[in-house]
Design a protein around this motif. Structure first.
Motif, mmCIF file in Angstrom:
data_model
loop_
_atom_site.group_PDB
_atom_site.id
_atom_site.type_symbol
_atom_site.label_atom_id
_atom_site.label_comp_id
_atom_site.label_asym_id
_atom_site.label_seq_id
_atom_site.Cartn_x
_atom_site.Cartn_y
_atom_site.Cartn_z
ATOM 1 N N LEU A 199 0.820 -1.203 0.000
ATOM 2 C CA LEU A 199 0.000 0.000 0.000
ATOM 3 C C LEU A 199 0.860 1.262 0.000
ATOM 4 O O LEU A 199 0.416 2.318 -0.449
ATOM 5 C CB LEU A 199 -0.932 0.013 1.212
ATOM 6 C CG LEU A 199 -2.082 -1.003 1.191
ATOM 7 C CD1 LEU A 199 -2.783 -1.043 2.541
ATOM 8 C CD2 LEU A 199 -3.073 -0.668 0.083
ATOM 9 N N ALA A 200 2.095 1.179 0.477
ATOM 10 C CA ALA A 200 2.993 2.335 0.493
ATOM 11 C C ALA A 200 3.403 2.763 -0.904
ATOM 12 O O ALA A 200 3.930 3.862 -1.083
ATOM 13 C CB ALA A 200 4.235 2.022 1.329
ATOM 14 N N LYS A 201 3.177 1.906 -1.899
ATOM 15 C CA LYS A 201 3.534 2.232 -3.278
ATOM 16 C C LYS A 201 2.351 2.794 -4.076
ATOM 17 O O LYS A 201 2.506 3.142 -5.244
ATOM 18 C CB LYS A 201 4.067 0.985 -3.989
ATOM 19 C CG LYS A 201 5.311 0.380 -3.343
ATOM 20 C CD LYS A 201 5.727 -0.894 -4.067
ATOM 21 C CE LYS A 201 6.925 -1.546 -3.412
ATOM 22 N NZ LYS A 201 7.307 -2.822 -4.097
ATOM 23 N N VAL A 202 1.185 2.876 -3.450
ATOM 24 C CA VAL A 202 -0.014 3.361 -4.138
ATOM 25 C C VAL A 202 0.023 4.884 -4.173
ATOM 26 O O VAL A 202 0.174 5.537 -3.146
ATOM 27 C CB VAL A 202 -1.290 2.863 -3.434
ATOM 28 C CG1 VAL A 202 -2.529 3.475 -4.085
ATOM 29 C CG2 VAL A 202 -1.356 1.336 -3.486
ATOM 30 N N ALA A 203 -0.164 5.458 -5.356
ATOM 31 C CA ALA A 203 -0.062 6.918 -5.501
ATOM 32 C C ALA A 203 -1.188 7.642 -4.778
ATOM 33 O O ALA A 203 -0.946 8.595 -4.035
ATOM 34 C CB ALA A 203 -0.054 7.295 -6.981
ATOM 35 N N LEU A 204 -2.442 7.223 -5.000
ATOM 36 C CA LEU A 204 -3.606 7.842 -4.366
ATOM 37 C C LEU A 204 -4.448 6.748 -3.724
ATOM 38 O O LEU A 204 -5.119 5.974 -4.422
ATOM 39 C CB LEU A 204 -4.440 8.621 -5.381
ATOM 40 C CG LEU A 204 -3.843 9.925 -5.927
ATOM 41 C CD1 LEU A 204 -4.746 10.503 -7.007
ATOM 42 C CD2 LEU A 204 -3.637 10.938 -4.820
ATOM 43 N N LEU A 205 -4.419 6.692 -2.418
ATOM 44 C CA LEU A 205 -5.101 5.647 -1.664
ATOM 45 C C LEU A 205 -6.285 6.258 -0.927
ATOM 46 O O LEU A 205 -6.135 7.229 -0.189
ATOM 47 C CB LEU A 205 -4.128 5.025 -0.662
ATOM 48 C CG LEU A 205 -4.674 3.928 0.255
ATOM 49 C CD1 LEU A 205 -5.047 2.683 -0.554
ATOM 50 C CD2 LEU A 205 -3.644 3.571 1.324
ATOM 51 N N HIS A 206 -7.474 5.688 -1.138
ATOM 52 C CA HIS A 206 -8.663 6.178 -0.446
ATOM 53 C C HIS A 206 -8.926 5.344 0.807
ATOM 54 O O HIS A 206 -8.895 4.110 0.750
ATOM 55 C CB HIS A 206 -9.892 6.117 -1.351
ATOM 56 C CG HIS A 206 -9.884 7.145 -2.441
ATOM 57 N ND1 HIS A 206 -9.668 6.817 -3.766
ATOM 58 C CD2 HIS A 206 -10.048 8.493 -2.401
ATOM 59 C CE1 HIS A 206 -9.704 7.930 -4.498
ATOM 60 N NE2 HIS A 206 -9.929 8.944 -3.697
ATOM 61 N N LEU A 207 -9.194 6.021 1.899
ATOM 62 C CA LEU A 207 -9.593 5.378 3.141
ATOM 63 C C LEU A 207 -11.081 5.630 3.329
ATOM 64 O O LEU A 207 -11.521 6.782 3.448
ATOM 65 C CB LEU A 207 -8.811 5.945 4.328
ATOM 66 C CG LEU A 207 -7.282 6.040 4.180
ATOM 67 C CD1 LEU A 207 -6.652 6.558 5.473
ATOM 68 C CD2 LEU A 207 -6.683 4.705 3.787
ATOM 69 N N THR A 208 -11.873 4.573 3.323
ATOM 70 C CA THR A 208 -13.333 4.711 3.396
ATOM 71 C C THR A 208 -13.952 3.386 3.815
ATOM 72 O O THR A 208 -13.390 2.323 3.543
ATOM 73 C CB THR A 208 -13.918 5.133 2.032
ATOM 74 O OG1 THR A 208 -15.352 5.157 2.118
ATOM 75 C CG2 THR A 208 -13.519 4.168 0.925
ATOM 76 N N PRO A 209 -15.121 3.413 4.456
ATOM 77 C CA PRO A 209 -15.832 2.162 4.725
ATOM 78 C C PRO A 209 -16.352 1.498 3.464
ATOM 79 O O PRO A 209 -16.629 0.307 3.461
ATOM 80 C CB PRO A 209 -16.993 2.607 5.621
ATOM 81 C CG PRO A 209 -16.576 3.915 6.184
ATOM 82 C CD PRO A 209 -15.746 4.559 5.118
ATOM 83 N N GLY A 210 -16.519 2.262 2.396
ATOM 84 C CA GLY A 210 -17.036 1.687 1.159
ATOM 85 C C GLY A 210 -18.057 2.585 0.512
ATOM 86 O O GLY A 210 -18.171 3.779 0.823
#
Length: 529
Positions: free
Chosen positions: A344-355
């Protein structure tokens, strides 16, 4: 310089594209910017610690890199120092329980990932992307072309002839589908729903908005094709390249220059601007404004000798702005270590959400004026593929919260006291940033131990930096179907002309809307002689 052919008010991406293209045509341009720097929402600074370079607002350049504007002037910008950095893993999603999805630029990997989540979803994704690719020439001509034009009319007529009118009507009907309905009837995996749902927010929409499904498909297609590139060293390098290109072609840029009003020239055309200090500047061919409708009609045209037509006056009064935006930036002593998966540290744009439901709930809370209890958090990790932005071994995080109310009526979680006037204060901003940081701490090992500094910007802070971000809305106005495409900014709008001859309107408030593609600047500059 002698009187320019065109005076351009504002210096966001659309204004810079227009200035560069007109300069290449041999026209003399003068760009006027009220702030102390050009760029609009393009801005990079050391805002946390020395040596840590943050894109304060916009960062991802996929729309620009894949745009007709870049096709026209990209090589010129590259010759003046522009370089992009690219990530192999453009996006992903991480849910509270640690379940996650990583989306790559590798089609086979994505198919395998989706099939592992729910057998058959990978092949569904393949069919969806193949169908979009087949429609791409027509679709992108509508998304980015001059809608009131012979070429667009011919494109629609050609589709009607080839498909038949009934199937063409069905195509437009499908294009209006909301993201929720599309995701729930197309993919069985809730993790895939969670992967795509946050991206509607980056279009100024919500999961239940008309045509949001079509935008999700376009985004998936673009991310897989071109990823999420950023400018090497920060977006300031792009602005330097633009400045060099414009001045190399004989143009001039003046910062710290506030335009107070637009005045008539020969024949009643827009022919001059009056500056706040009293100076008047003349233009030979026209005035181009990259501003919101309210700035253009209520401020810049306030001294125009004749009143606007009734429909324009009504349209300005009824123009609506969308959700606000909030930014949070971190300087870290080392790259983040995500508990769920080191990749996950290599992901450019990571969304944090329940869904999907979480995005829908947070967006609805924001639209009702509430601070979302569990907001959608977009985490950019630019140093994972552009290490020049931080000292060796260190890292930065770029956070965007696209569900921040412009005017606060309350806190959905009931924890933060809201001022009676509903305005953002430093205390509200920092307490809300604490809520976001608690989510990061739940997902990143020893986050408090690697955090060096934090800098947050509320919607009010963003508007203070750029007056076109009304209430912190980065999209130049609500992007629902009734205020988009043929009807942006007004129902009576025709391309980028106004009711005043020689006065043109570009920017996020004009078709084709917000984003870093420079679309309205490109379309206008292409049409002017």
């Amino acid at each position: 310089m002698t009187s320019p052919d065109y005076i351009i008010v504002g210096s966001g991406i659309n204004a810079l594209v227009a200035a560069a293209m007109l300069g290449k045509k041999g026209r003399k341009v003068l760009v006027l910017e009220r702030n102390d720097r050009i760029g609009g929402c393009l801005r990079s600074e050391e805002i946390t610690e020395p040596g840590f370079i943050h894109d304060v607002m916009a960062t991802t350049m996929v729309l620009f890199l894949t745009s007709p504007a870049y096709g026209a002037i990209g090589k010129d910008l590259e010759a003046r120092g522009l370089e992009f950095a690219h990530a192999d893993l453009p996006t992903g999603v991480l849910r509270p329980d640690g379940s996650h999805v990583i989306f790559s630029k590798d089609r086979r990997r994505n198919i395998a990932t989706f099939d592992e989540l729910s057998l058959g979803d990978g092949q569904t994704f393949l069919r969806e992307m193949d169908a979009l690719a087949a429609d791409a020439p027509f679709l992108f001509s509508l998304l980015g072309g001059a809608l009131w034009s012979g070429s667009t009319l011919k494109a629609v007529a050609k589709q009607g002839w080839g498909r038949g009118l009934r199937k063409l009507a069905a195509w437009f009907g499908n294009a209006l589908t909301p993201a929720r309905g599309y995701l729930e009837t197309t993919y069985r995996s809730e993790d895939i729903h969670a992967l795509w749902a946050p991206w509607v927010l980056h279009c100024g929409l919500g999961p239940e908005s008309a045509y949001s499904a079509e935008m999700l498909k376009v985004i998936g297609f673009a991310l897989e094709l071109a990823g999420t590139p950023v400018v090497k060293g920060g977006t300031g390098a792009l602005l330097t390249a633009f400045e060099r290109l414009i001045t190399d072609n004989g143009g001039e840029i003046r910062t710290g220059t506030d335009v107070e009003s637009i005045g008539p020239g020969p024949g009643g055309r827009a022919g001059s601007v009056k500056l706040a200090g009293g100076e008047t500047l003349n233009a030979n061919a026209g005035i181009i404004c990259s501003v919101t409708p309210n700035q253009l009609y209520d401020r810049l045209l306030k001294d125009w000798p004749t009143p606007p037509p009734p429909d324009v006056k009504t349209s300005v009064a009824r123009y609506r702005y969308g959700k606000g935006n909030m930014q949070i930036h971190y300087a870290l002593s080392e790259p983040p270590r995500w508990k769920a998966d080191a990749e996950l540290a290599k992901v450019a744009l990571l969304h944090l959400t329940p869904g999907l439901d979480g995005v829908s709930r947070a967006a609805n809370e924001c639209e009702r004026g509430l601070l979302p209890a569990e907001p959608t958090i977009c985490v950019g990790q630019p140093t994972s593929f552009d290490p020049s932005r931080a000292p060796a071994g260190k890292s930065i995080l770029w956070l965007q919260l696209p569900e921040a109310p412009r005017h606060i009526k309350g806190d959905a979680a009931g924890d933060i006291a809201i001022p009676a006037d509903g305005r953002w204060t430093d205390e509200v901003r920092e307490r809300y940033a604490d809520r976001i940081e608690a989510v990061l701490e739940s997902h990143i090992e020893n986050f408090s131990g690697i955090k060096l500094a934090r800098r947050a910007y509320s919607p009010a802070d963003l508007e203070a930096m750029n007056m076109n971000l009304v209430g912190g809305d980065p999209y130049g106005g609500y992007c629902g179907i009734d205020q988009f495409f043929l009807w942006r900014p007004f129902k009576s709008s025709v391309n980028h002309r106004t009711h005043v001859a020689g006065l043109y309107h570009i920017g996020a408030s004009a078709h084709p809307g917000p984003g870093l593609g420079g679309g309205s600047g490109f379309l206008l500059a292409s049409s002017l002689k």
